[in-house]
Every structure is written in structure tokens, then in C-alpha cells.
Motif scaffolding. Structure first.
Motif, mmCIF file in Angstrom:
data_model
loop_
_atom_site.group_PDB
_atom_site.id
_atom_site.type_symbol
_atom_site.label_atom_id
_atom_site.label_comp_id
_atom_site.label_asym_id
_atom_site.label_seq_id
_atom_site.Cartn_x
_atom_site.Cartn_y
_atom_site.Cartn_z
ATOM 1 N N ILE A 188 74.213 29.497 -3.243
ATOM 2 C CA ILE A 188 75.487 30.398 -3.161
ATOM 3 C C ILE A 188 76.783 29.766 -3.884
ATOM 4 O O ILE A 188 77.606 30.257 -4.432
ATOM 5 N N GLU A 189 76.879 28.364 -3.232
ATOM 6 C CA GLU A 189 77.971 27.946 -3.527
ATOM 7 C C GLU A 189 78.067 27.363 -4.929
ATOM 8 O O GLU A 189 79.227 27.438 -5.522
ATOM 9 N N SER A 190 77.002 26.929 -5.596
ATOM 10 C CA SER A 190 76.894 27.001 -7.029
ATOM 11 C C SER A 190 77.435 28.170 -7.820
ATOM 12 O O SER A 190 78.149 28.041 -8.853
ATOM 13 N N MET A 191 76.952 29.412 -7.485
ATOM 14 C CA MET A 191 77.378 30.560 -8.031
ATOM 15 C C MET A 191 79.164 30.941 -7.744
ATOM 16 O O MET A 191 79.550 31.378 -8.552
ATOM 17 N N LYS A 192 79.472 30.661 -6.746
ATOM 18 C CA LYS A 192 80.874 30.596 -6.561
ATOM 19 C C LYS A 192 81.636 29.903 -7.529
ATOM 20 O O LYS A 192 82.804 30.300 -8.018
ATOM 21 N N ASP A 199 81.695 31.346 -10.667
ATOM 22 C CA ASP A 199 82.600 32.526 -10.940
ATOM 23 C C ASP A 199 83.917 32.003 -10.937
ATOM 24 O O ASP A 199 84.812 32.419 -11.952
ATOM 25 N N LYS A 200 84.272 30.913 -10.477
ATOM 26 C CA LYS A 200 85.691 30.356 -10.375
ATOM 27 C C LYS A 200 85.825 29.754 -11.855
ATOM 28 O O LYS A 200 87.066 29.877 -12.274
ATOM 29 N N ARG A 201 84.922 29.014 -12.537
ATOM 30 C CA ARG A 201 85.083 28.330 -13.823
ATOM 31 C C ARG A 201 85.171 29.574 -14.782
ATOM 32 O O ARG A 201 86.213 29.501 -15.638
ATOM 33 N N ASN A 202 84.542 30.575 -14.631
ATOM 34 C CA ASN A 202 84.685 31.669 -15.709
ATOM 35 C C ASN A 202 86.116 32.411 -15.626
ATOM 36 O O ASN A 202 86.598 32.759 -16.480
ATOM 37 N N LYS A 203 86.448 32.398 -14.191
ATOM 38 C CA LYS A 203 87.822 33.091 -13.983
ATOM 39 C C LYS A 203 89.008 32.145 -14.587
ATOM 40 O O LYS A 203 89.979 32.812 -15.149
ATOM 41 N N ASP A 204 88.751 30.940 -14.270
ATOM 42 C CA ASP A 204 89.904 29.820 -15.114
ATOM 43 C C ASP A 204 89.819 29.867 -16.447
ATOM 44 O O ASP A 204 90.915 29.817 -17.201
ATOM 45 N N LYS A 205 88.869 30.250 -17.134
ATOM 46 C CA LYS A 205 88.816 30.427 -18.249
ATOM 47 C C LYS A 205 89.158 31.759 -19.161
ATOM 48 O O LYS A 205 89.139 31.843 -20.394
ATOM 49 N N GLY A 206 89.484 32.474 -18.395
ATOM 50 C CA GLY A 206 89.687 34.142 -18.709
ATOM 51 C C GLY A 206 88.571 34.922 -18.669
ATOM 52 O O GLY A 206 88.859 36.124 -19.336
ATOM 53 N N THR A 207 87.494 34.624 -18.408
ATOM 54 C CA THR A 207 86.205 35.607 -18.394
ATOM 55 C C THR A 207 86.230 36.539 -17.404
ATOM 56 O O THR A 207 86.698 35.932 -15.945
ATOM 57 N N THR A 208 86.494 37.645 -17.690
ATOM 58 C CA THR A 208 86.589 38.754 -16.671
ATOM 59 C C THR A 208 85.251 39.155 -15.823
ATOM 60 O O THR A 208 85.299 39.606 -15.025
ATOM 61 N N THR A 209 84.030 38.777 -16.589
ATOM 62 C CA THR A 209 82.933 38.931 -15.813
ATOM 63 C C THR A 209 82.408 38.018 -15.072
ATOM 64 O O THR A 209 82.567 36.691 -15.504
ATOM 65 N N SER A 232 79.522 35.902 -12.642
ATOM 66 C CA SER A 232 78.022 35.408 -12.940
ATOM 67 C C SER A 232 77.058 36.785 -12.795
ATOM 68 O O SER A 232 77.234 37.511 -11.980
ATOM 69 N N THR A 233 76.132 36.881 -13.459
ATOM 70 C CA THR A 233 75.216 37.799 -13.745
ATOM 71 C C THR A 233 74.236 37.508 -12.621
ATOM 72 O O THR A 233 73.080 38.453 -12.510
ATOM 73 N N VAL A 234 74.020 36.381 -12.117
ATOM 74 C CA VAL A 234 72.722 36.030 -11.267
ATOM 75 C C VAL A 234 73.332 36.667 -10.165
ATOM 76 O O VAL A 234 74.516 36.296 -9.252
ATOM 77 N N ASP A 235 72.311 37.321 -9.177
ATOM 78 C CA ASP A 235 72.557 37.818 -7.775
ATOM 79 C C ASP A 235 72.354 36.466 -6.882
ATOM 80 O O ASP A 235 71.401 36.303 -6.707
ATOM 81 N N ARG A 236 73.478 36.042 -6.274
ATOM 82 C CA ARG A 236 73.417 35.199 -5.221
ATOM 83 C C ARG A 236 72.751 35.413 -3.897
ATOM 84 O O ARG A 236 72.386 34.529 -3.027
ATOM 85 N N TYR A 237 72.438 36.535 -3.650
ATOM 86 C CA TYR A 237 71.769 37.168 -2.442
ATOM 87 C C TYR A 237 70.370 37.843 -3.032
ATOM 88 O O TYR A 237 69.864 38.313 -2.184
ATOM 89 N N ARG A 238 69.586 37.254 -3.903
ATOM 90 C CA ARG A 238 68.574 38.047 -4.564
ATOM 91 C C ARG A 238 67.320 37.605 -3.536
ATOM 92 O O ARG A 238 66.602 38.537 -3.318
#
Length: 572
Positions: free
Chosen positions: A393-397, A400-410, A412-418
Motif C-alpha cells: 500500500i505504501e509503495s503504491m502511495k 502515485d506521489k512520484r507520478n503527481k510530481d512529474k505532472g502525470t494526471t493518472t 497507479s493502475t494497480v489496485d492497492r486493495y485488490r
């Protein structure tokens, strides 16, 4: 040939040998029962009861027989006139079949009597009855027997595990595997999800893995004692190649049915391809007469293919059961007091997601306590899921933060609660209850620390002997007190586990027990207990408690975790 038919045949044969009847005045009669379905296919009728009467001899004792799996039965009868009739109607494809057929037996001349559409009285069933009969499927013998035999099967809960047991005496005697209740200071018997009583160990045989328990059956109105198969040279209870079935009662499931084939009959055990699932240990194995022939004990996985299962033959329990029945003559009956059970319902999955997402960093402190020799964890479904999945869960968070910092709007496509899809009521993970985990801590032994210091001094600090790590204590039991009154746990459990630890210049795996006691969540309602205390006892001193108080912060967090479940429970 059915076991009933075998018995009738062997009895007739023995009468001939002993001179009670003349072999020349008898003959074998084969009864076949079969009907033609709508597609004009002939269907044999298995396990169908028939009644034989001799019309020319009033002294003849009426006989009841049953067809085999193949729909046939063989009986040796004296010469004369007879009537064979169906003991009950056969309901098939919206019709009812009833037979009453006259036939003659000639001395020394075998014959066949066929009961079919041609000599049956056939009537149409009413619409309501016919609606319950499916022309496309046939209910197996195991399924029919399961309806009544399951009332003799129970769940047995020991401290080191749980398994299945079965009632063998209406006075409350229950058979199970010895390993299910081994080293347990408290044993419970569960009749269904909401009916649990205490049980007492009467006798045990670890070598044969058999134990006899005693429980009060008064709380279970439908409970019944199961019939144990008789073993005689002429009529063994089981043969190789015969179909068998088992009824298991896993802890978090209703009673389940499995079936298979006997592949080997040993002196003390039966080997079969029947599936023995976790929680089935100690349950009954039946032949198709509904008689208990063994206790399901272990399963061996064969990898990609089906495995094999080992069953203790029921004869192995005869000695213990005899002793237990003698003891009942002088033993006082156990209390019928019902023990608390987990409330109905499933913990909401959405609650877990909401609680974990509520803050950037999940706060574990309210769920934890650290007392002498033990780490204490208050395991709600929310915290339990977080501990098992926190790294992912923390890895997925972070992703998501890295993608946001790089300007990515989407994100992670991985479901952290799968994995929540696996946390369902069938596995028992989402039960609305609180588990208190008492985990022994690890520390270096004083002797190894002293040796390390002395070695360092001798070598002027250049070399230090590595310490020897061990568990500080071994768990014995725990108690939760509310205003100085002990709260009865829903489940008392000790779990063995191992950990690899440095031991001087080697690594050893050390083993110990942790305590896992399950409690109702509403015990932790803020304000309900002015003082809530947890006591932990170690095996080193089972009389002296290590004590800690349950904080208001812990109680409030537990109560909040169950807020959605409470709202769900009060909905009409």
C-alpha cells in the motif's frame, strides 16, 4: 450389492450351512428396479426399499431389503408364493411409481423379478410436488444422507487449532482427532454459528490420534448420535473401490460434504482420494449405508493432481469409547451454559479503505502496546489488513506521489486493495470481532552479552563475540478484565511460530507460542469499562500476571473502526 442385501444373503447362507434350512428348497431371487424416462432411456433405481411377504405361509417373517447402487438386490428365499412391494413411492419426472407384484419361487431354481413401468401403478404428481423434482438431475445418495447425518457433526475448538468431531452417544460423547485438542486448557464444541458450549476431554490416545470428549447436548435440539459401522468377517464395513463421503465442520463455514473412493484398506487406516480440507480433521467418514467407518485425519497434496487422505479406522477408537461410556456412569453432567459468539454479519470492506486512506500515514500507535516480554496488538479488521498489506500500500502511495510530481494526471493502475476480495466471510477474515495478539519479544541472552564484552576486552575491543538471541518468554494465557470482571473470549488460541535469529556465529530458528484471543468489539465501547486491564501469563510463571491498562485512545480507535458495521447492523 448394498450392505443390507449382503447381510440378508450372508444370513440365508449361514442358515443353510447350519442346517436350519434345506439348500434344495431355496433359490436365489434377483430383484431389479428400473424405470424408463421421457427420452426412453432405462434408469436403474438405487437404494430403493422393498418389502417381501410370503403369501402361503403366515409364519414367514416380513423382510425388508434395499437395492444396490446398480438398482438390484439378491435374496435367497424358500420355495413358495410371494409379494414384493415398494416401501414408499418412487417420485420421478412428475410421476409417482408404486409396486405390488406377485411371484413364485421354485426350489433350486434361481429367478429374476423386474419392477418397471410395466408392472407399476403410476399416477401424476400434483403441481406443487412435481415442481420440486428436476428431470435433468439426480440427487446422489451422499446428498440424501447428508441431510440427516450432518446433525451429528460438530466443530471442535482447541487452543492450538480447530477441527471436526461427531456425536457417538446421546449422552454427549464426541469423537475427534487427538491433535485437534492437544495441550488445550479449554475445549469448545460448536453446534452451529451461534451455539457453543464447553467440552471436557474424557480419554485420549495420541498414538492413534483419537480423543473422546463430553459436552452437554441440551442446547442442540436437532443433534443426533451417528451409527458406528460393525466389522464382521462376512460383512466388512468398507472394501477397496467403494464410494465414501465425509462431513466436515470448518470453523468459519457451515458443514460441508466431500466424497471419494477408497483406494486402500489397511489394518488401522483407510486411504482414499477424498479431499480433507483444513478444519475437517476428526470428522466422520461414512459408507453409503450412512455408517461411520473412520475419522478423517490428514491430507497429502500431490502437486498438480489430486492428493490422498488418511483416515483412522473407527475400530481404533473402540477401546477409548468403551472406557468413556463406563465413566459416564459416575460422571456429573457438564453445564449447558452457552458461550458468546461472533455477531452475524461481515465487516464492511469500504471501512478498511476509508480508514487507511484517511491520513497520509496510517497511525499504528492506538493498536499497539509494549509490556514486559510481550508486544500487544489489538487487531481489528482494519489494522489486520494494514499489517499484512502495508508495504504494498505504501509503495503504491509513493508511486502515485512520484507520478503527481512529474505532472502525470493518472494515478497507479494497480489496485492497492485488490487482496480485499479474498478477505471474505468464508475465510473468516472479515469477522466483526477484535483479536488481541500477545507476541513474545526477542532479546540477546545475558550470558552471550557478557561473553561478548569479555571477548572484546581480551582482544582490546578488536573482536566481539556475536550475541545469542532468544524469545524472552513463552505465552501461556491472557485475560481481559472490565471493571475487575473477566470478559469471556469468543475464541482462545495459541499459535506456534518460528523466527530465524543470530546465535553466536550461527543462525538458528527459535520457536515459541503467541496468544490470539478473540473478543466482542462492543466490549471496547468508550465509557463501558471505567477500568479495562489486560493480563498476560507466561509459561515460566503461570500464576503471576504481566499487567497493562487498555487506554482510552485504544478503545476509541477500536470503537471507531466498527462504526460502519454498527450502522449496518441496525438497518431494518
Amino acid at each position: 450389492m448394498s450392505r443390507t442385501t449382503q447381510f440378508v444373503c450372508s444370513l440365508a447362507f449361514m442358515l443353510v450351512l447350519c442346517g436350519f434350512t434345506d439348500a434344495q428348497t431355496t433359490a436365489n431371487v434377483i430383484f431389479k428396479v428400473a424405470v424408463v424416462d421421457k427420452t426412453l432411456n432405462l434408469k436403474n433405481v438405487p437404494k430403493f426399499p422393498l418389502v417381501l411377504r410370503k403369501t402361503d405361509d403366515s409364519a414367514f417373517v416380513e423382510q425388508r431389503i434395499s437395492t444396490s447402487v446398480e438398482g438390484a438386490a439378491t435374496v435367497a428365499l424358500p420355495a413358495g408364493s410371494y409379494t414384493v412391494s415398494s416401501e414408499k413411492p418412487l417420485e420421478f419426472e412428475e410421476k409417482s411409481f408404486v409396486w405390488e407384484h406377485n411371484f413364485k419361487v421354485e426350489a433350486g431354481k434361481d429367478s429374476i423379478v423386474e419392477l418397471s413401468n410395466d408392472n407399476a401403478k403410476i399416477t401424476n404428481l400434483t403441481a406443487s410436488v412435481a415442481a420440486n423434482i428436476s428431470p435433468r438431475r439426480r440427487i446422489t445418495e451422499e446428498a440424501e444422507l447428508f441431510k440427516t447425518l450432518r446433525d451429528g457433526v460438530v466443530t471442535v475448538e482447541g487452543e492450538l487449532g480447530a477441527g471436526t468431531g461427531f456425536i457417538v452417544d446421546d449422552r454427549g460423547l464426541i469423537l475427534t482427532n487427538q491433535h485437534v485438542i492437544s495441550k488445550s486448557t479449554e475445549i469448545r464444541v460448536r453446534f452451529d454459528k451461534q451455539t457453543v458450549v464447553r467440552a471436557k476431554l474424557i480419554h485420549e490416545d495420541p498414538e492413534r490420534d483419537v480423543a473422546v470428549l463430553l459436552a452437554n447436548l441440551s442446547a442442540c435440539k436437532t443433534c443426533r448420535a451417528l451409527k458406528i459401522a460393525e466389522n464382521t468377517p462376512d460383512n466388512p464395513p468398507i472394501v477397496e473401490g467403494e464410494r465414501v463421503f465425509a462431513i466436515g465442520s470448518p470453523l468459519f463455514q457451515d458443514k460441508i460434504l466431500t466424497s471419494g473412493i477408497v483406494s486402500k484398506v489397511e489394518k488401522r487406516a483407510i486411504i482414499s482420494d477424498i479431499s480433507i480440507n483444513p478444519g475437517n480433521s476428526g470428522g466422520p467418514l461414512f459408507n453409503l449405508d450412512g455408517d461411520v467407518i473412520g475419522l478423517t485425519t490428514f491430507g497429502v497434496d500431490a502437486g498438480s493432481g489430486p492428493g490422498i487422505s488418511g483416515i483412522v479406522r473407527i475400530e481404533e477408537a473402540a477401546g477409548l469409547l468403551g472406557k468413556a461410556r463406563e465413566d459416564l456412569k459416575t460422571r456429573t453432567a457438564l453445564t449447558a451454559e452457552l458461550l458468546p459468539t461472533v455477531p452475524e454479519g461481515t465487516f464492511p470492506v469500504e471501512t478498511i479503505k476509508t480508514r487507511i486512506e484517511a491520513s497520509k500515514k496510517f497511525d499504528q500507535k492506538p493498536y499497539k502496546d509494549d509490556i514486559k516480554d510481550y508486544q500487544i496488538n489489538y487487531m481489528t479488521p482494519v489494522f489486520k489488513f494494514y499489517l499484512s498489506e502495508k508495504d504494498r500500500i505504501e509503495s503504491m502511495k509513493d508511486r502515485d506521489k512520484r507520478n503527481k510530481d512529474k505532472g502525470t494526471t493518472t494515478n497507479s493502475t494497480v489496485d492497492r486493495y485488490r487482496d480485499l476480495r479474498n478477505w471474505n466471510e468464508y475465510a473468516g477474515e472479515l469477522r466483526p470481532a477484535v483479536e488481541i495478539l500477545a507476541l513474545p519479544e526477542v532479546a540477546a541472552s545475558g550470558k552471550s552479552l557478557l561473553l561478548g564484552v569479555l571477548t572484546g576486552v581480551a582482544s582490546q575491543g578488536m573482536i566481539m563475540t556475536p550475541p545469542n538471541y532468544k524469545f524472552k518468554a513463552d505465552f501461556y494465557q491472557m485475560k481481559l478484565l472490565c471493571n475487575n470482571q473477566e470478559v469471556t473470549p469468543l475464541r482462545r488460541q495459541k499459535v506456534e511460530f518460528g523466527a530465524a535469529m543470530p546465535s553466536y556465529y550461527k543462525v538458528k530458528t527459535r520457536f515459541t507460542y503467541a496468544g490470539v484471543y478473540t473478543y466482542p468489539f462492543d466490549v471496547f465501547e468508550p465509557g463501558k469499562c471505567a477500568q479495562m486491564q489486560l493480563q498476560v501469563f507466561s509459561e515460566e510463571d503461570i500464576e503471576k500476571a504481566i499487567v497493562t491498562n487498555v487506554t482510552e485512545l485504544t478503545k476509541q480507535r477500536i470503537w471507531n473502526d466498527f462504526s460502519d458495521f454498527r450502522q449496518q447492523a441496525i438497518k431494518p
